[in-house]
Design an enzyme around this catalytic site. Structure first.
Site, PDB file in Angstrom:
ATOM      1  N   ASP A  18      28.644 -31.383  16.139  1.00 32.79           N
ATOM      2  CA  ASP A  18      27.267 -31.590  15.684  1.00 32.79           C
ATOM      3  C   ASP A  18      27.217 -32.804  14.776  1.00 32.79           C
ATOM      4  O   ASP A  18      27.898 -32.848  13.755  1.00 32.79           O
ATOM      5  CB  ASP A  18      26.826 -30.307  14.934  1.00 32.79           C
ATOM      6  CG  ASP A  18      25.344 -30.267  14.639  1.00 32.79           C
ATOM      7  OD1 ASP A  18      24.713 -31.333  14.587  1.00 32.79           O
ATOM      8  OD2 ASP A  18      24.826 -29.151  14.447  1.00 32.79           O
ATOM      9  N   HIS A  20      24.305 -34.122  13.383  1.00 30.33           N
ATOM     10  CA  HIS A  20      23.097 -34.197  12.545  1.00 30.33           C
ATOM     11  C   HIS A  20      23.524 -34.254  11.074  1.00 30.33           C
ATOM     12  O   HIS A  20      23.947 -33.249  10.496  1.00 30.33           O
ATOM     13  CB  HIS A  20      22.202 -32.989  12.792  1.00 30.33           C
ATOM     14  CG  HIS A  20      21.605 -32.970  14.162  1.00 30.33           C
ATOM     15  ND1 HIS A  20      22.200 -32.331  15.218  1.00 30.33           N
ATOM     16  CD2 HIS A  20      20.467 -33.534  14.646  1.00 30.33           C
ATOM     17  CE1 HIS A  20      21.456 -32.492  16.309  1.00 30.33           C
ATOM     18  NE2 HIS A  20      20.395 -33.213  15.998  1.00 30.33           N
TER      19      HIS A  20
END
Ligand code: B12
Length: 144
Positions: A18, A20
């Site tokens: 991930d 983000h």
């Protein structure tokens, strides 16, 4: 962040594949400004990386983020993994966009609590509430 800086150590990072990073960066700044000692692992981390960092730094809490929908799978064994490594005393929080689809917050909280997380923050969260809870849990000697 120095190991000798004042304030309780907190390891934070983004779990799974991930990338983000925005909330993670804001959280790290907020922690430092609110009297904590953040050790930021950044993105693309496995639960074991957080345990490694806790061992290395002596941090008392872990704040994981998951935004891309992988969290439910990536975090499944977090509590048992910390317990096996003798880190059952470490406070585990998770926040972000924790599941795929629109599921009730209470159900999401149940899932992640069953994985060993002590507090679960699904979707937008006021960081001051998080810091308040963290301070409280740490001063309670944390044994939720
Ligand atoms: C910017 C963005 C991207 C950028 C990321 C850039 C970067 N390096 O950061 C790019 C374009 C690369 C991207 C890629 C992808 N993205 Co994206 N992205 C976003 C977007 C638009 C904004 C995220 C953001 O930065 N918000 C600002 C920060 C401040 O807010 P936040 O991240 O939501 O965090 C808040 C809370 O969640 C909470 N929080 C977060 N972490 C933690 C931790 C703790 C401990 C606590 C207490 C609270 C907390 O606090 C914050 C403040 O309230 C969101 C949609 C949206 N509007 O939220 C989608 C979104 C997160 N992305 C999504 C998806 C699906 C993807 C991709 C899989 C898309 C694809 N098919 O390729 C990829 C995944 C790539 C990867 N390997 O991770 C989905 C996730 C859906 C899900 N969970 O089921 C979202 C929600 C879009 C959507 N509605 O579908 N993305």
């Amino acid at each position: 962040m120095s190991r000798d800086a004042p304030g309780p150590g907190v390891v934070l990072g983004v779990v799974g594949h991930d990338i983000h990073v925005v909330a993670n960066r804001i959280l790290a700044i907020g922690l430092a400004e609110n009297g904590f000692r953040p050790f930021n692992l950044g993105t693309n981390r496995e639960p074991g990386d957080f345990a490694d960092a806790v061992e290395e730094t002596g941090a008392r809490a872990v704040l994981m983020s998951s935004l891309n929908g992988e969290g439910e799978k990536a975090c499944e064994h977090t509590g048992p993994l910390f317990a096996e490594r003798g880190l059952g005393h470490v406070l585990l929080y998770i926040g972000g966009n924790l599941v795929v689809g629109d599921r009730p917050a209470q159900e999401v909280e149940r899932v992640f609590t069953s994985y060993g997380f002590h507090r679960v923050f699904h979707r937008p969260t006021g960081f001051h509430d998080v810091f308040r809870a963290l301070r409280q849990d740490l001063s309670d000697g944390h044994a939720p």
